[in-house]
Structures are given as structure tokens and as C-alpha cells.
Design a protein around this motif. Structure first.
Motif, PDB file in Angstrom:
ATOM      1  N   VAL A 183       0.855  -1.196   0.000  1.00 35.69           N
ATOM      2  CA  VAL A 183       0.000   0.000   0.000  1.00 35.69           C
ATOM      3  C   VAL A 183       0.884   1.237   0.000  1.00 35.69           C
ATOM      4  N   ASP A 186      -0.523   7.218  -1.244  1.00 34.59           N
ATOM      5  CA  ASP A 186      -1.657   7.864  -1.912  1.00 34.59           C
ATOM      6  C   ASP A 186      -2.728   6.874  -2.341  1.00 34.59           C
ATOM      7  N   THR A 187      -2.634   5.623  -1.886  1.00 31.64           N
ATOM      8  CA  THR A 187      -3.611   4.611  -2.286  1.00 31.64           C
ATOM      9  C   THR A 187      -4.876   4.751  -1.448  1.00 31.64           C
ATOM     10  N   GLU A 191     -10.096   1.561  -2.501  1.00 33.53           N
ATOM     11  CA  GLU A 191      -9.525   0.810  -3.615  1.00 33.53           C
ATOM     12  C   GLU A 191      -8.792  -0.431  -3.114  1.00 33.53           C
ATOM     13  N   VAL A 192      -8.111  -0.315  -1.983  1.00 34.69           N
ATOM     14  CA  VAL A 192      -7.467  -1.477  -1.375  1.00 34.69           C
ATOM     15  C   VAL A 192      -8.519  -2.517  -0.993  1.00 34.69           C
TER      16      VAL A 192
END
Length: 391
Positions: A183, A186-187, A191-192
Motif C-alpha cells: 500500500v 496515496d492509495t 480501492e485497497v
């Protein structure tokens, strides 16, 4: 697995010492499993005339992991203790750095898929299972601007880390980690979550997904709703929730609208549920499940299973080598390597529990012992160059 079971009756116990044949059977069966699952799916990029075999490199990796040592120090210890020369730390790291992130993730997906398949072949994971998603941080002491470095809570002299997200089954009968992801800073969390859930849904059926307050957001809830996943999360103690909960006496269910804290005006509906925990304290949960008051009493017990993912992180460290390397590929390889060995350990213990008809909560083989068995298997099984060497 029955052969492993027979051997572990004495190897893992305290009353008897295993005889030579029992130890040999245990090592052989474990070696067969490693040969089938790990070695074909994790191909080091060594040349055909490489001095060292796959066994040599994996023996060093496993030795470093079970001793929580670094590559160089572990190599020095092995060369002192063993009759066979092993690669030094620099040689090991040189070959590991040849991987790309995508290659590592694909390799470990193959390993995990094979372990899931083996579990299903033995009657496991054929129905819905409760899961948990969480982050784990590996502390970092280099430059904050280095690739994949994120900020974390200050501890042990740093506020930087490499972060990984995992989704793990939290049933007592089976706690396999289905997917692990790196990770970046900026993730987005949703979305993860979407990646982990979609990947898992292609392989098993998720019962209820438990997550902690760090995932409390409109985007995460909307993502899980769209994916058809039931979720359970502790209610965040924001002013609105505090006002709502103040007037509720457990068990109570109150439909609420959760609004985004940003300026995009997003919102999602959910149920705010008030329950009494085992200490008779009021606790609030947010969920998209349709509940009656009778079923709310099970929520605290259900959420307590989430601690299974914390246990899995602790056990994975029993298989992970130590490093101060600033190279992200090394960090990622070590983390995924520990996930693979953890899943193998979990699979063996789950199947042994089935064979022996014993409580799966207590491992038949301790993690450190299992790592030692794998190390011994690598140590005893040849020094010839493997047939998978890259060109």
C-alpha cells in the motif's frame, strides 16, 4: 498428511522424544509439500551455472526467518554450523533484487491459490467464512521520499514504514491469508478494500467482513455494498454517533445516514447497532446487515474474531527475516515469503486437526517448529542446481 500426523504426535509433544524414522517421515512429507507449492511458483532468477541451488537460497531464507536474523549474519552462522557452503547475504539479496513487484505478487498468488485448492480438496472453505481486512506496518528508518514509504504512528524512533494490507479468514478452523498487497501513501482505502474483496470472492465465499475504525468511511461502505459484502465495524465516536447512541439502550438498531467528511456530499445508509459486550458495557457497531434485536447479541462475539488477523501478523513474524535494506523489493519479498510459510503452517495444522479430530484452536505444530522442519528439509535435500534456473 496422516504420515505428518503420526510423526508430530511425538515431535511436537513434551512427553516423548521422536525417533529417527518419525523425524524423517515428517521432514519428507513437509519437503513434498514445499516442493509442490513453493519451489515451482517462486523461481529465483539464477543462471544455469549458478554455484548455489534453490535449496541453498531457500535454506538461508528459512534459517534467517525462524531466527529473526538478517541475511549476512544468518549466512555466517550457517557456514559455521553446516558442512555445506551456503550463499552469503549479498549474494542472496542480489538475486532477490532481480524481481519486480508484479512478479512477486503473481508468484505468491500462485502459491496461495494452490494452498486454497488443497484446503478445499479436504472439505474446507466450501461455505461462507468470516474474514477481516487490516493494515500492518514494517518500520523504516530511511528517507521519507523513498518508494512506497508511508507515514505511521511514531514508535521506536521513526514515523515511517512500509505498509501492507491483507485479507485473512478469521474462523477458528482456518485462518489462511487469502491476499496481501503493498500500500502506497496515496492509495485510497476503498480501492485497497475493493481489490482484496474481489480477489477473495473469486476463490471463496465471504460471510461477514470485520474491519476496524480505520476503514470507517462512506467510500469503503459504498464499495462493500456494491460488492454485496456484509460488513461489521465499530461505530466511530463522532458527535453524531455519540448523540444517537446516548439515547439507545441495548439491544437497539437504528438506521442512520453516514455522510462524507469531504465536500463531495456523498452519503450511505447503514444500521447503527447498540449491544452489551461480555463486560456489560455498551458498544456501538455499524453494519449493512439486516438484524433483529435477538441477533444483535452475537455482534460482539463476531467482531472479537477479528483478533485472528492480529494473531496472524504475529505468527508471520516467526517466519520473516530481518533487514535494514532500503530496497523495497527486499522488504516485499520478505513479507510475502512469511505469508507463504504462514499459510503452509496453517494448512498443515488445520488438516492435522481434522485427521486427529482435535480442537483446531491449538496448533499441532508450533510455528517455530514448522519453520525448523522446513529448514531441515532444505538442508537435507540435495545441492544440485535446480531444474527451474532462469536463463
Amino acid at each position: 498428511m496422516r504420515e505428518i500426523s503420526s510423526a508430530t504426535k511425538n515431535v511436537g509433544g513434551t512427553r516423548h522424544k521422536a525417533n529417527h524414522q518419525q523425524r524423517s517421515n515428517l521432514i519428507k512429507k513437509t519437503w513434498d509439500l514445499v516442493q509442490k507449492v513453493v519451489i515451482p511458483n517462486l523461481k529465483l532468477k539464477t543462471h544455469h551455472n549458478c554455484k548455489y541451488s534453490y535449496n541453498d537460497f531457500f535454506k538461508l531464507l528459512t534459517f534467517a526467518g525462524i531466527n529473526n536474523g538478517c541475511a549476512e549474519g544468518s549466512a555466517n552462522n550457517l557456514n559455521f554450523l553446516s558442512d555445506e557452503e551456503c550463499p552469503n547475504g549479498d549474494t542472496l539479496l542480489y538475486h532477490l533484487k532481480k524481481f519486480t513487484t508484479i512478479e512477486l505478487l503473481e508468484s505468491y498468488e500462485k502459491i496461495t491459490d494452490q494452498i486454497i485448492s488443497m484446503a478445499k480438496n479436504r472439505g474446507l472453505l466450501n461455505g461462507p467464512v468470516d474474514c477481516a481486512i487490516d493494515f500492518t506496518d514494517e518500520l523504516y528508518y530511511g528517507d521519507r521520499k523513498d518508494p512506497m514509504v508511508v507515514g505511521t504512528k511514531p514508535q521506536k524512533g521513526t514515523s515511517k514504514a512500509f505498509r501492507f494490507a491483507t485479507i485473512t479468514i478469521i474462523e477458528d478452523e482456518c485462518r489462511l491469508t487469502i491476499r496481501a498487497l503493498p500500500v502506497g501513501k496515496d492509495t485510497p482505502k476503498h480501492e485497497v478494500v475493493a481489490d482484496l474483496v474481489k480477489y477473495t470472492q473469486e476463490r471463496i465465499e465471504i460471510g461477514v467482513l470485520c474491519v476496524d475504525r480505520g476503514f470507517y468511511s462512506v467510500d469503503v461502505f459504498t464499495t462493500l455494498n456494491n460488492l454485496g459484502v456484509k460488513y461489521l465495524i465499530p461505530a466511530v465516536q463522532n458527535p453524531k454517533n455519540v448523540r444517537e447512541m446516548r439515547g439507545l439502550y441495548p439491544p437497539q438498531i437504528l438506521p442512520i445516514t453516514i455522510k462524507s467528511v469531504s465536500s463531495d456530499n456523498k452519503s450511505v445508509t447503514a444500521n447503527l447497532v447498540m449491544v452489551l459486550d461480555i463486560d456489560m458495557e455498551k458498544r456501538g457497531f455499524v453494519t449493512n446487515m439486516d438484524l433483529d434485536r435477538k441477533r444483535t447479541r452475537q455482534l460482539s462475539k463476531l467482531y472479537s474474531k477479528r483478533w485472528g488477523i492480529e494473531t496472524s501478523y504475529r505468527v508471520k513474524k516467526d517466519f520473516r527475516p530481518k533487514t535494514t535494506s532500503k530496497n523495497y523489493i527486499i522488504r516485499l519479498f520478505y513479507f510475502l515469503f512469511s505469508v507463504a510459510l504462514y499459510n503452509l503452517w496453517e494448512l498443515v495444522n488445520v488438516i492435522l486437526a481434522l485427521v486427529e479430530k482435535i480442537d483446531p484452536k491449538t496448533p499441532v505444530i508450533a510455528a517455530k517448529l514448522f519453520g525448523t522442519i522446513i529448514f531441515r528439509a532444505f538442508d537435507l535435500n540435495g545441492i544440485d542446481p535446480p531444474p527451474y534456473c532462469g536463463q
